[in-house]
Design a protein around this motif. Structure first.
Motif, PDB file in Angstrom:
ATOM      1  N   ILE A 112       0.716  -1.192   0.004  1.00  0.00           N
ATOM      2  CA  ILE A 112       0.023   0.037  -0.168  1.00  0.00           C
ATOM      3  C   ILE A 112       0.801   1.351   0.083  1.00  0.00           C
ATOM      4  O   ILE A 112       0.530   2.191  -0.489  1.00  0.00           O
ATOM      5  N   ALA A 113       1.999   1.208   0.743  1.00  0.00           N
ATOM      6  CA  ALA A 113       3.014   2.410   0.656  1.00  0.00           C
ATOM      7  C   ALA A 113       3.280   2.671  -0.682  1.00  0.00           C
ATOM      8  O   ALA A 113       3.438   3.927  -0.981  1.00  0.00           O
ATOM      9  N   ARG A 114       3.564   1.707  -1.459  1.00  0.00           N
ATOM     10  CA  ARG A 114       4.094   1.854  -2.843  1.00  0.00           C
ATOM     11  C   ARG A 114       3.077   2.574  -3.532  1.00  0.00           C
ATOM     12  O   ARG A 114       3.232   3.596  -4.486  1.00  0.00           O
ATOM     13  N   VAL A 115       1.769   2.091  -3.474  1.00  0.00           N
ATOM     14  CA  VAL A 115       0.752   2.888  -4.139  1.00  0.00           C
ATOM     15  C   VAL A 115       0.482   4.347  -3.970  1.00  0.00           C
ATOM     16  O   VAL A 115       0.375   5.101  -4.632  1.00  0.00           O
ATOM     17  N   PHE A 116       0.676   4.533  -2.471  1.00  0.00           N
ATOM     18  CA  PHE A 116       0.694   5.859  -2.099  1.00  0.00           C
ATOM     19  C   PHE A 116       1.970   7.080  -2.707  1.00  0.00           C
ATOM     20  O   PHE A 116       1.647   8.005  -3.055  1.00  0.00           O
ATOM     21  N   GLU A 117       3.022   6.008  -2.939  1.00  0.00           N
ATOM     22  CA  GLU A 117       4.097   6.918  -3.340  1.00  0.00           C
ATOM     23  C   GLU A 117       3.992   7.425  -4.731  1.00  0.00           C
ATOM     24  O   GLU A 117       4.388   8.153  -5.269  1.00  0.00           O
ATOM     25  N   GLU A 118       3.399   6.241  -5.251  1.00  0.00           N
ATOM     26  CA  GLU A 118       3.193   6.354  -6.941  1.00  0.00           C
ATOM     27  C   GLU A 118       2.120   7.530  -7.031  1.00  0.00           C
ATOM     28  O   GLU A 118       2.349   8.119  -8.179  1.00  0.00           O
ATOM     29  N   ALA A 119       1.288   7.701  -6.343  1.00  0.00           N
ATOM     30  CA  ALA A 119       0.313   8.569  -6.346  1.00  0.00           C
ATOM     31  C   ALA A 119       0.848   9.845  -5.837  1.00  0.00           C
ATOM     32  O   ALA A 119       0.155  11.053  -5.836  1.00  0.00           O
ATOM     33  N   GLY A 120       2.039  10.175  -5.615  1.00  0.00           N
ATOM     34  CA  GLY A 120       2.836  11.210  -5.138  1.00  0.00           C
ATOM     35  C   GLY A 120       2.882  11.589  -3.752  1.00  0.00           C
ATOM     36  O   GLY A 120       3.046  12.764  -3.131  1.00  0.00           O
ATOM     37  N   LEU A 121       2.454  10.655  -2.885  1.00  0.00           N
ATOM     38  CA  LEU A 121       2.181  11.017  -1.426  1.00  0.00           C
ATOM     39  C   LEU A 121       3.767  10.190  -0.829  1.00  0.00           C
ATOM     40  O   LEU A 121       3.863   9.044  -0.669  1.00  0.00           O
ATOM     41  N   PRO A 122       4.456  11.209  -0.081  1.00  0.00           N
ATOM     42  CA  PRO A 122       5.790  10.716   0.472  1.00  0.00           C
ATOM     43  C   PRO A 122       5.044   9.569   1.938  1.00  0.00           C
ATOM     44  O   PRO A 122       4.274   9.864   2.501  1.00  0.00           O
ATOM     45  N   THR A 123       5.785   8.440   1.855  1.00  0.00           N
ATOM     46  CA  THR A 123       5.448   7.511   2.964  1.00  0.00           C
ATOM     47  C   THR A 123       6.296   7.175   3.805  1.00  0.00           C
ATOM     48  O   THR A 123       7.617   7.064   3.358  1.00  0.00           O
ATOM     49  N   VAL A 124       6.191   6.834   5.050  1.00  0.00           N
ATOM     50  CA  VAL A 124       7.171   6.098   5.935  1.00  0.00           C
ATOM     51  C   VAL A 124       6.481   4.959   6.418  1.00  0.00           C
ATOM     52  O   VAL A 124       5.397   5.217   7.202  1.00  0.00           O
ATOM     53  N   SER A 179       9.418   2.444  -0.184  1.00  0.00           N
ATOM     54  CA  SER A 179      10.097   3.570  -0.504  1.00  0.00           C
ATOM     55  C   SER A 179      10.964   3.808   0.784  1.00  0.00           C
ATOM     56  O   SER A 179      12.329   4.130   0.807  1.00  0.00           O
ATOM     57  N   ARG A 180      10.303   4.020   2.163  1.00  0.00           N
ATOM     58  CA  ARG A 180      10.997   4.305   3.357  1.00  0.00           C
ATOM     59  C   ARG A 180      10.467   3.501   4.280  1.00  0.00           C
ATOM     60  O   ARG A 180       8.998   3.490   4.588  1.00  0.00           O
TER      61      ARG A 180
END
Lengths: 156, 231
Positions: free
Chosen positions: B4-16, B31-32
Motif C-alpha cells: 500500500i505504501a508503494r501505491v501511495f508513493e506512486e500517487a505522489g504521497l511521501p510515505t514512511v 520507499s522508506r
C-alpha cells in the motif's frame, strides 16, 4: 520481529512462503517539506474501525475511515487473522494505531497537523490486487483531497 | 502494508512504513521502511509506553532525511513478548472442562467493569452488538451452535451470515475474558493470559469446540471462519 527464528514452525513457514510481491525498484515521492509544517495521515492494516462501522469479513479488501480526532475507546478491530496477539492492543490501541502519539507530536510542534481522516485496511491478504488497483488508490485520492503531506503506515 | 505504501508513493504521497517482516520488506521494496524487531501485534513495541512508542515513530520519521531509496533501516531495540500461545499449544485442565462458561462470565463481570472504568471506556468488546449484561445468553447460543443445534441471536444483522456472526461473538468473548483477567491480574504476562484462557477456562474450551464443529461440518466457508476462531 517477528524474527523468523523466534516464530513457531507453522507461523515461520506461512511467513516464508507468503506470496509476497517482488520489486526491483521503489517509487519515490520526494520529501521537500519541514516536518513541523506537515499534515500527517495514519494508515493501519490491523482491521480497525469505529465501533459503529461495519466490521471486516474474510478477504475484505476495502478500508474504513477513522477520524483523527476519534478517541482510542471509539476504535475496535475485526481482523480475521488470529495469527497475532490481541492482548497488546487490548491494553493500548496506540501499540498498533498511535493516534495519541501523533496528537502529542502536534502539541510538541514536531509535526504540523493531523489529516482529518485516517484509514484502516485488513492486512495478511493472499490476493492484494484489488487493494493495489482499487482501494488504496482511492485512499490516496482521499488523502490528496485533504492536502496530506505525509503518510505513516503501521502494520500489525 | 509495504504494498500500500508503494501505491501511495506512486500517487505522489511521501510515505514512511513500519515493517514487521524484514524478509518481505526487502522483496516488496517500499520507499522508506523501518524494520522493527517486535512480534506480530506489537508494531510500536510496548503497550502503555509512550516514550518507547515515540522513539519508534521518531526513528521512522528520520528516514525522511534520506534523498533516495528504497530505504530499509533497523530499529535497534527488541520489545514485546517472545511467546504467543494459541489454542493448540495449551493443554486444558480437567477443571476447565467441568466448568460452565456462563458462570465464568458472571464471575468476571466486576473485573470487566473495572477494566472499562480504569481505561476511560476503552474496550475491544463490541463486534456482536450484544451488551455485556447479556453475555450469559450469548454463551448459551455459542454452546448450542457448537453442538450443531439450530440457534440464532436477535442481534445478528440480516446481512451477516450466522458463522460470521458466531466469530464476532467469539471475538467479543475473548476480549471480555482477557480484559477482565488483565483488570484482575495486571501483572500477568501475555503467555500467562493465553495459557489461562485456553487451558483454565470453560470459555476457552467452548471457543475451541466451536472451531472444531465448524471444521467438522466439511463446509469450506465454515472452515475458513473456524481458522479465525481457534487453531
Amino acid at each position: 520481529m517477528p524474527r523468523l527464528d523466534q516464530l513457531s514452525e507453522i507461523q515461520r513457514q506461512s511467513t516464508l512462503y507468503f506470496p509476497c510481491l517482488e520489486n526491483d525498484t521503489a517509487p519515490w515521492a520526494p520529501w521537500t517539506k519541514e516536518l513541523s509544517n506537515t499534515k500527517v495521515a495514519l494508515v493501519s492494516s490491523a482491521g480497525l474501525h469505529l465501533r459503529n462501522d461495519r466490521p471486516f469479513k474474510g478477504g475484505d479488501l476495502t478500508y474504513r475511515v477513522i477520524p483523527s480526532d476519534a478517541n482510542t475507546s471509539d476504535v475496535i478491530d475485526s481482523h480475521t487473522s488470529i495469527g497475532w496477539d490481541r492482548t497488546g492492543i487490548y491494553r493500548d490501541l496506540n501499540l498498533a494505531f498511535p493516534m495519541d502519539r501523533l496528537r502529542e507530536l502536534v502539541e510538541r510542534n514536531v509535526i504540523g497537523s493531523l489529516a482529518p481522516d485516517y484509514y484502516s485496511f485488513m492486512g495478511a491478504q493472499r490476493d492484494p490486487r484489488k487493494i493495489m488497483e482499487e482501494t488504496s488508490p482511492q485512499a490516496a485520492e482521499a488523502m490528496h483531497a485533504q492536502d496530506v503531506d505525509l503518510v505513516l503506515l503501521v502494520p500489525v | 502494508m509495504s504494498v500500500i505504501a508503494r501505491v501511495f508513493e506512486e500517487a505522489g504521497l511521501p510515505t514512511v512504513v513500519i515493517a514487521l517482516i524484514k524478509e518481505h520488506a526487502e522483496k516488496v521494496k517500499p520507499s522508506r521502511a523501518l524494520f522493527v524487531p517486535f512480534p506480530y501485534g506489537y508494531p510500536m513495541g510496548k503497550p502503555n509506553d509512550a516514550d518507547f512508542q515515540h522513539r519508534v515513530i521518531g526513528a521512522a520519521l528520520n528516514l525522511l532525511r534520506r534523498s533516495q531509496g528504497p530505504v530499509l533501516e533497523d530499529f535497534p531495540d527488541e520489545a514485546g513478548p517472545t511467546e504467543f500461545y494459541q489454542a493448540s499449544a495449551v493443554t486444558s485442565t480437567e477443571d476447565a472442562i467441568k466448568k460452565d462458561a456462563a458462570n465464568e462470565v458472571t464471575g468476571l463481570r466486576a473485573f470487566y467493569e473495572r477494566w472499562i472504568e480504569d481505561g476511560n471506556g476503552r474496550t475491544a468488546v463490541g463486534l456482536s452488538g450484544i451488551p455485556q449484561r447479556r453475555f450469559r445468553g450469548m454463551i448459551r447460543f455459542l454452546q448450542d451452535f457448537s453442538m450443531g443445534e439450530e440457534t440464532d441471536m436477535k442481534e445478528r444483522p440480516q446481512d451477516v451470515p450466522l458463522p460470521q456472526y458466531v466469530r464476532y461473538c467469539v471475538d467479543d468473548l475473548k476480549a471480555f475474558f482477557f480484559e477482565s483477567r488483565m483488570a484482575q491480574r495486571p501483572q500477568d504476562s501475555e503467555p500467562e493470559l493465553q495459557t489461562w484462557f485456553w487451558g483454565d477456562t470453560a470459555a476457552g474450551q467452548l471457543v475451541a469446540a466451536i472451531a472444531k464443529h465448524m471444521v467438522d461440518t466439511g463446509d469450506e466457508a465454515m472452515a475458513r471462519v473456524a481458522n479465525g476462531i481457534a487453531r
